[in-house]
Every structure is written in structure tokens, then in C-alpha cells.
Motif scaffolding. Structure first.
Motif, PDB file in Angstrom:
ATOM      1  N   ILE A  90      52.508  80.343  -1.776  1.00  0.00           N
ATOM      2  CA  ILE A  90      52.972  78.978  -1.986  1.00  0.00           C
ATOM      3  C   ILE A  90      51.895  78.174  -2.705  1.00  0.00           C
ATOM      4  CG2 ILE A  90      53.825  76.886  -0.876  1.00  0.00           C
ATOM      5  CD1 ILE A  90      54.870  78.645   1.390  1.00  0.00           C
ATOM      6  N   SER A  91      52.213  77.806  -3.938  1.00  0.00           N
ATOM      7  CA  SER A  91      51.276  77.042  -4.762  1.00  0.00           C
ATOM      8  C   SER A  91      51.088  75.637  -4.204  1.00  0.00           C
ATOM      9  CB  SER A  91      51.808  76.981  -6.198  1.00  0.00           C
ATOM     10  OG  SER A  91      51.074  76.037  -6.962  1.00  0.00           O
ATOM     11  N   MET A  92      49.870  75.126  -4.319  1.00  0.00           N
ATOM     12  CA  MET A  92      49.587  73.749  -3.924  1.00  0.00           C
ATOM     13  C   MET A  92      49.905  72.773  -5.046  1.00  0.00           C
ATOM     14  SD  MET A  92      48.556  73.705  -0.732  1.00  0.00           S
ATOM     15  CE  MET A  92      49.875  74.928  -0.490  1.00  0.00           C
ATOM     16  N   SER A  93      50.374  73.299  -6.178  1.00  0.00           N
ATOM     17  CA  SER A  93      50.826  72.450  -7.284  1.00  0.00           C
ATOM     18  C   SER A  93      52.320  72.675  -7.461  1.00  0.00           C
ATOM     19  CB  SER A  93      50.079  72.807  -8.578  1.00  0.00           C
ATOM     20  OG  SER A  93      50.509  71.997  -9.659  1.00  0.00           O
ATOM     21  N   GLN A  94      53.118  71.789  -6.873  1.00  0.00           N
ATOM     22  CA  GLN A  94      54.570  71.966  -6.864  1.00  0.00           C
ATOM     23  C   GLN A  94      55.287  70.797  -7.524  1.00  0.00           C
ATOM     24  OE1 GLN A  94      56.557  74.440  -5.358  1.00  0.00           O
ATOM     25  NE2 GLN A  94      54.984  75.648  -4.372  1.00  0.00           N
ATOM     26  N   SER A  95      54.529  69.939  -8.215  1.00  0.00           N
ATOM     27  CA  SER A  95      55.158  68.760  -8.820  1.00  0.00           C
ATOM     28  C   SER A  95      54.406  68.357 -10.074  1.00  0.00           C
ATOM     29  CB  SER A  95      55.162  67.591  -7.822  1.00  0.00           C
ATOM     30  OG  SER A  95      53.865  67.039  -7.695  1.00  0.00           O
ATOM     31  N   MET A  96      54.889  67.298 -10.717  1.00  0.00           N
ATOM     32  CA  MET A  96      54.230  66.756 -11.897  1.00  0.00           C
ATOM     33  C   MET A  96      52.894  66.103 -11.523  1.00  0.00           C
ATOM     34  SD  MET A  96      55.720  63.838 -14.450  1.00  0.00           S
ATOM     35  CE  MET A  96      57.170  64.772 -14.942  1.00  0.00           C
ATOM     36  N   GLY A  97      52.720  65.786 -10.239  1.00  0.00           N
ATOM     37  CA  GLY A  97      51.540  65.049  -9.796  1.00  0.00           C
ATOM     38  C   GLY A  97      50.354  65.936  -9.456  1.00  0.00           C
ATOM     39  N   ALA A  98      49.415  65.352  -8.712  1.00  0.00           N
ATOM     40  CA  ALA A  98      48.174  66.041  -8.354  1.00  0.00           C
ATOM     41  C   ALA A  98      48.441  67.182  -7.377  1.00  0.00           C
ATOM     42  CB  ALA A  98      47.202  65.039  -7.728  1.00  0.00           C
ATOM     43  N   PRO A  99      47.701  68.294  -7.500  1.00  0.00           N
ATOM     44  CA  PRO A  99      47.839  69.396  -6.548  1.00  0.00           C
ATOM     45  C   PRO A  99      47.426  68.950  -5.147  1.00  0.00           C
ATOM     46  CG  PRO A  99      46.622  70.080  -8.501  1.00  0.00           C
ATOM     47  CD  PRO A  99      46.729  68.607  -8.565  1.00  0.00           C
ATOM     48  N   CYS A 100      47.965  69.629  -4.149  1.00  0.00           N
ATOM     49  CA  CYS A 100      47.610  69.338  -2.759  1.00  0.00           C
ATOM     50  C   CYS A 100      46.367  70.130  -2.351  1.00  0.00           C
ATOM     51  CB  CYS A 100      48.765  69.697  -1.835  1.00  0.00           C
ATOM     52  SG  CYS A 100      50.215  68.626  -2.021  1.00  0.00           S
ATOM     53  N   ASP A 101      45.749  69.656  -1.288  1.00  0.00           N
ATOM     54  CA  ASP A 101      44.658  70.399  -0.658  1.00  0.00           C
ATOM     55  C   ASP A 101      45.247  71.210   0.496  1.00  0.00           C
ATOM     56  OD1 ASP A 101      42.629  69.183  -2.269  1.00  0.00           O
ATOM     57  OD2 ASP A 101      42.828  67.381  -1.019  1.00  0.00           O
ATOM     58  N   PRO A 102      44.881  72.491   0.617  1.00  0.00           N
ATOM     59  CA  PRO A 102      45.418  73.305   1.722  1.00  0.00           C
ATOM     60  C   PRO A 102      45.020  72.728   3.080  1.00  0.00           C
ATOM     61  CG  PRO A 102      44.387  74.682   0.051  1.00  0.00           C
ATOM     62  CD  PRO A 102      44.014  73.279  -0.279  1.00  0.00           C
ATOM     63  N   LEU A 103      45.951  72.750   4.021  1.00  0.00           N
ATOM     64  CA  LEU A 103      45.703  72.267   5.375  1.00  0.00           C
ATOM     65  C   LEU A 103      45.567  73.415   6.370  1.00  0.00           C
ATOM     66  CD1 LEU A 103      48.297  69.321   5.500  1.00  0.00           C
ATOM     67  CD2 LEU A 103      45.865  69.219   4.894  1.00  0.00           C
ATOM     68  N   VAL A 104      45.667  74.661   5.878  1.00  0.00           N
ATOM     69  CA  VAL A 104      45.578  75.837   6.738  1.00  0.00           C
ATOM     70  C   VAL A 104      44.522  76.782   6.183  1.00  0.00           C
ATOM     71  CG1 VAL A 104      47.956  75.707   7.574  1.00  0.00           C
ATOM     72  CG2 VAL A 104      47.458  76.945   5.437  1.00  0.00           C
ATOM     73  N   LYS A 105      44.131  77.753   6.997  1.00  0.00           N
ATOM     74  CA  LYS A 105      43.119  78.723   6.572  1.00  0.00           C
ATOM     75  C   LYS A 105      43.574  80.133   6.950  1.00  0.00           C
ATOM     76  CE  LYS A 105      40.354  78.221  10.807  1.00  0.00           C
ATOM     77  NZ  LYS A 105      41.410  77.470  11.523  1.00  0.00           N
ATOM     78  N   LYS A 106      42.879  81.107   6.425  1.00  0.00           N
ATOM     79  CA  LYS A 106      43.204  82.504   6.695  1.00  0.00           C
ATOM     80  C   LYS A 106      43.213  82.761   8.203  1.00  0.00           C
ATOM     81  CE  LYS A 106      41.735  87.246   5.641  1.00  0.00           C
ATOM     82  NZ  LYS A 106      40.755  88.098   4.920  1.00  0.00           N
ATOM     83  N   GLY A 107      44.254  83.442   8.669  1.00  0.00           N
ATOM     84  CA  GLY A 107      44.384  83.764  10.077  1.00  0.00           C
ATOM     85  C   GLY A 107      45.272  82.820  10.856  1.00  0.00           C
ATOM     86  N   ASP A 108      45.552  81.655  10.295  1.00  0.00           N
ATOM     87  CA  ASP A 108      46.425  80.693  10.981  1.00  0.00           C
ATOM     88  C   ASP A 108      47.858  81.197  11.014  1.00  0.00           C
ATOM     89  OD1 ASP A 108      44.289  79.029  11.316  1.00  0.00           O
ATOM     90  OD2 ASP A 108      44.924  77.531   9.826  1.00  0.00           O
ATOM     91  N   ARG A 109      48.552  80.907  12.115  1.00  0.00           N
ATOM     92  CA  ARG A 109      49.994  81.163  12.160  1.00  0.00           C
ATOM     93  C   ARG A 109      50.700  79.878  11.759  1.00  0.00           C
ATOM     94  NH1 ARG A 109      54.657  81.401  15.823  1.00  0.00           N
ATOM     95  NH2 ARG A 109      56.027  83.023  14.964  1.00  0.00           N
ATOM     96  N   VAL A 110      51.691  80.011  10.879  1.00  0.00           N
ATOM     97  CA  VAL A 110      52.432  78.848  10.409  1.00  0.00           C
ATOM     98  C   VAL A 110      53.913  79.034  10.705  1.00  0.00           C
ATOM     99  CG1 VAL A 110      50.764  78.265   8.597  1.00  0.00           C
ATOM    100  CG2 VAL A 110      52.645  79.839   8.091  1.00  0.00           C
ATOM    101  N   LEU A 111      54.625  77.922  10.745  1.00  0.00           N
ATOM    102  CA  LEU A 111      56.046  77.930  11.060  1.00  0.00           C
ATOM    103  C   LEU A 111      56.840  77.302   9.924  1.00  0.00           C
ATOM    104  CD1 LEU A 111      55.767  76.666  14.762  1.00  0.00           C
ATOM    105  CD2 LEU A 111      55.806  79.043  13.952  1.00  0.00           C
ATOM    106  N   VAL A 112      58.129  77.567   9.899  1.00  0.00           N
ATOM    107  CA  VAL A 112      58.994  77.042   8.855  1.00  0.00           C
ATOM    108  C   VAL A 112      59.017  75.513   8.928  1.00  0.00           C
ATOM    109  CG1 VAL A 112      61.332  76.969   7.913  1.00  0.00           C
ATOM    110  CG2 VAL A 112      60.453  79.089   8.917  1.00  0.00           C
ATOM    111  N   GLY A 113      58.757  74.878   7.804  1.00  0.00           N
ATOM    112  CA  GLY A 113      58.773  73.425   7.747  1.00  0.00           C
ATOM    113  C   GLY A 113      57.456  72.776   8.078  1.00  0.00           C
ATOM    114  N   GLN A 114      56.443  73.579   8.432  1.00  0.00           N
ATOM    115  CA  GLN A 114      55.113  73.033   8.748  1.00  0.00           C
ATOM    116  C   GLN A 114      54.413  72.611   7.466  1.00  0.00           C
ATOM    117  OE1 GLN A 114      52.645  75.636  11.152  1.00  0.00           O
ATOM    118  NE2 GLN A 114      50.759  74.770  10.315  1.00  0.00           N
TER     119      GLN A 114
END
Length: 437
Positions: free
Chosen positions: A30-54
Motif C-alpha cells: 500500500i503506497s503512502m502516495s494515493q492522491s494528488m497531494g502530499a504523501p503520507c507518513d507510515p503509522l505502522v512498522k514491521k511486525g505490527d498486526r493491522v486490521l481492515v480499515g485501520q
């Protein structure tokens, strides 16, 4: 007054293909650049468990929208990703666990006024789903001091060849389209809505006319099937009669322009609280055995989607993200699906098989013969041939005088050019050059 355009073969072979959900991929990126605007900063790190919609990415920049996980699973990497425009951004790689467990943060928002609507739309990660990817909350949060917005224009034109994902939204999710319109229109107190649909989509026109008949403030406008009918300035003029001038936003003319799929998504988000984590798109092209419309998690590799559509990749020469006119060529089939992808097209070396009306690519370029077809085709009456000459001699003053910044990169000039000049490409290089200090 008339805005020019061109007539293209429609090639809408998937118009009757009902949307199919693709199997969950084993991994997403999942790219942190998904729009015409500025890219996002990742809020998760390697090893984290994530859920749908998080939420897994965000930014404090004004022109940005957050990014959410489309799957449940484990983050395997936060890596650098090369984008098609040559820039790089961070990407979150997730190994899916097959559970699709939904995040507890997914809750329907409470919307009571303009401020709460804009906040909710931002939190949804919504960007323009017509392909441009302009963050939707910024569009809705227009400056009322500049004037009242009285018209909402919904883009159902889908004028590019092959693509039918918006059409399927109008057919399958007509109620959501109308509901999304009502949410935006009523909350922002916009008096009138115009749904612009090309006349090559009679079933969509019929369905939405029937739905809109319940309201006296929503009108379906039947548009001529010409390209680029769905371009913002063209659509605004052909539905409201108002011209958006150079340097103006649609809101400066009392208009908000929104894609039909964006309207349907806003309805879904307000009801469910599920952010933008899936995408409906068309998969087609002459090496695709089973052209189709699919719904897929954001971050799904193109290779998985092409495999699902039974594309014969042995003969793949050109893969396009988007339409053949304004889409971008894909350099890697492992490119992940992003929010703005409304189509993946896969072709053999050439589309020119000698049949009348077929789109042509890979033609030999020759000298300009000054025929003027590019000027006649330009929807805004610009002069692409003169842009090319001015750019080649690095004449910024002439480019600005000829209004290079109005070019929308629709590609109509390149399409009609008998010399097959790279006019659309030069136009974009010229725009970048003209904006340099």
C-alpha cells in the motif's frame, strides 16, 4: 459557444460485466502516495498486526488524505517505492492472514454540518475516483468568502475508451450515487445538482433519471459522446454553461465537480464508516481473455488482477494504468493497485490492425505539416503545435501567453496528429518548464 473534442472508438466491451470481487491476495503493498497531494507518513512498522480499515498512513500537510489498510495481517516491510512519475515514496507491505478482521475504529461518522462532513470525508481517505485523485475534503471545504456554491456537478461521462467502472457504479449502485449526492448537497446547502452522462450509456441515464425523478433539484444531463467530455472544465460548461477560467477553481464559478464513484463512496462511508480500502476497476485489452469489472483491495499487485482476468502476459507489450488517452504506462506488473486506478489495460505491441476506428499506438513520428488538426481538436482551443515549438526553444514568455497552464493533458492533439508528434507529452514538459522560477 462550443467546446471542441474528438470522437473515439468506445470499446466498452465490459459494460455488461457485473462487478466481481477478486480473491484476497496473499500480500498487498500500500503506497503512502494515493492522491494528488502530499504523501503520507507510515503509522505502522514491521511486525505490527493491522486490521481492515485501520489508518496506516497520514500527514499534517494541507493537501493530503490518510491511507488505510485494505486487509488484516502482519506488516512485513515499510519500504521505498518508485512511482510512475519517477518520484519515490514509502509503502507498507502486508502479508494477509485471510481473516479480514475489521478495525474497531471503523464506525459511521456523525455528520451535521459542513465542518463535520469535511472532517468525515478526510478521515475516510476519500480522493477523486475519476483518476485525478484530488483530496475530496478539500474540494468540499471551499472558501465561502469567494462566493456561494450553488451547483453540484456529478461526472458520469466516463469518456475514455475501454473503461466501464463508473458505468457499473451507476448501474449497480444507483441508490448510493443519489444518496451521496443528497448528503453533499443538503449538508453544504447546494441548490442544484447536474449528473452528466454521455449518450452512449442509455441504461445508466434511464436508471438515474428514474431515481432523480423523486427530487426536483437533481437533473440528469445527457451529453454527446465525445472526448474529453468528462474533463472538469468541459463537463462544468456542458452541464451548467459556466466557464472555469485560467487560474480558477470550479468553486470560483459556484460549482463543485465530483465523480459518480466518489459520490457513491461517500454514501457508503457515512453509513458504514469503512474507509476507502477497495477499488472498482475495469480490466481489458487485446491480451485479456476475460475482460471484466472487479472490486479489489487497495495494494493488490497488478499481476494478480491480470491473472484473474486471464491475460496472456507472454504477449504483453504495453500495460496502462487508466485509459489509453490519459493513463500512465506501467513499468512493473507488480505495481500495486491504488485509489485512483479505474482501469488496467494490457495490449500487444500494436493496436493498429488495419481495421477502421481502432486506436493506434507505436506509429512513426514525422515532421509537422501545419494542418491545424491539433488546434481544432483541443477542447479549450489551445495551440499544441505552437506549444511544441515554444518549448523546444525554451520560450517561457510565449508558453504563458498561449496559456499552456490550461492544458489538461487529454491527449486529443496527439491522437489526431497525422505526423504522430508527441504533442501531449511536450505539453506537460512545457507546463513544468513554464512554472519554474
Amino acid at each position: 459557444m462550443k467546446l471542441h473534442g474528438i470522437f473515439l472508438p468506445h470499446e466498452k466491451g465490459t459494460e455488461n460485466s457485473e462487478t466481481i470481487a477478486v480473491p484476497l491476495p496473499s500480500k498487498v503493498k500500500i503506497s503512502m502516495s494515493q492522491s494528488m497531494g502530499a504523501p503520507c507518513d507510515p503509522l505502522v512498522k514491521k511486525g505490527d498486526r493491522v486490521l481492515v480499515g485501520q489508518k496506516i498512513g497520514d500527514s499534517d500537510k494541507f493537501m493530503s488524505a490518510p491511507v488505510h489498510s485494505s486487509v488484516s495481517g502482519t506488516v512485513t516491510a515499510v519500504s521505498d517505492m518508485l512511482l510512475a512519475n519517477g518520484r519515490t515514496c514509502k509503502a507498507v507491505e502486508i502479508e494477509t492472514d485471510g481473516e479480514q478482521e475489521v478495525s474497531p475504529d471503523v464506525k459511521p461518522p456523525v455528520v451535521t454540518d459542513k465542518e463535520s462532513l469535511c472532517k468525515a470525508v478526510r478521515e475516510s481517505g476519500c480522493v477523486g475516483l475519476g483518476g485525478a485523485g484530488f483530496p475530496t475534503h478539500i474540494k468540499l471545504n471551499y472558501n465561502e468568502a469567494k462566493g456561494h456554491v450553488d451547483s453540484l456537478v456529478i461526472n458520469g461521462a466516463e469518456c475514455e475508451p475501454y473503461i466501464t467502472s463508473d458505468y457499473r457504479t451507476m448501474i449497480e449502485d444507483a441508490d448510493a450515487v443519489i444518496d451521496g449526492i443528497r448528503i453533499v448537497k443538503d449538508t453544504l446547502k447546494i441548490e442544484k445538482c447536474y449528473i452528466g452522462i454521455e449518450d452512449n450509456k442509455p441504461e445508466a441515464i434511464k436508471i438515474l433519471q428514474k431515481k432523480a425523478a423523486e427530487y426536483n433539484d437533481i437533473a440528469v444531463v445527457k451529453l454527446k459522446s465525445s472526448y474529453p467530455q468528462g474533463a472538469e472544465k468541459v463537463l462544468a460548461f456542458n452541464t451548467t454553461g459556466r466557464m472555469i477560467a485560467e487560474g480558477q477553481l470550479p468553486s470560483d464559478q459556484g460549482i463543485i465537480v465530483m465523480n459518480v464513484s466518489t459520490a457513491a463512496f461517500i454514501s457508503s462511508y457515512i453509513k458504514t464508516g469503512m474507509p476507502l480500502v477497495t477499488r472498482r476497476l475495469t480490466i481489458d485489452g487485446d491480451i485479456v481473455k476475460t475482460p471484466c469489472n472487479v472490486s479489489a483491495p487497495i495494494g493488490t499487485p497488478y499481476s494478480e488482477l491480470l491473472k484473474f482476468a486471464e491475460a496472456n502476459m507472454e504477449f504483453a507489450h504495453k500495460i496502462i494504468s487508466g485509459g489509453p488517452m490519459m493513463g500512465m504506462c506501467v513499468y512493473d506488473v507488480e505495481t500495486p493497485l491504488c485509489k485512483t486506478n479505474n482501469a488496467i489495460l494490457a495490449f500487444k505491441k500494436s493496436l493498429d490492425d488495419g481495421k477502421k476506428g481502432k486506436l493506434k499506438v507505436n506509429a512513426q513520428q514525422t515532421n509537422c505539416i501545419k494542418c491545424g488538426r491539433c488546434i481544432a481538436a483541443c477542447p479549450l482551443g489551445l495551440m499544441p503545435q505552437r506549444f511544441e515549438k515554444a518549448f523546444d526553444r525554451k520560450d517561457k514568455e510565449t508558453l504563458l501567453r498561449l496559456k499552456i497552464n490550461l492544458c489538461m493533458n487529454c491527449g486529443a492533439c496527439s491522437y489526431v496528429c497525422p505526423a504522430k508528434r508527441d504533442l501531449a507529452e511536450k505539453n506537460q514538459l512545457a507546463k513544468q518548464f513554464a512554472m519554474q522560477k
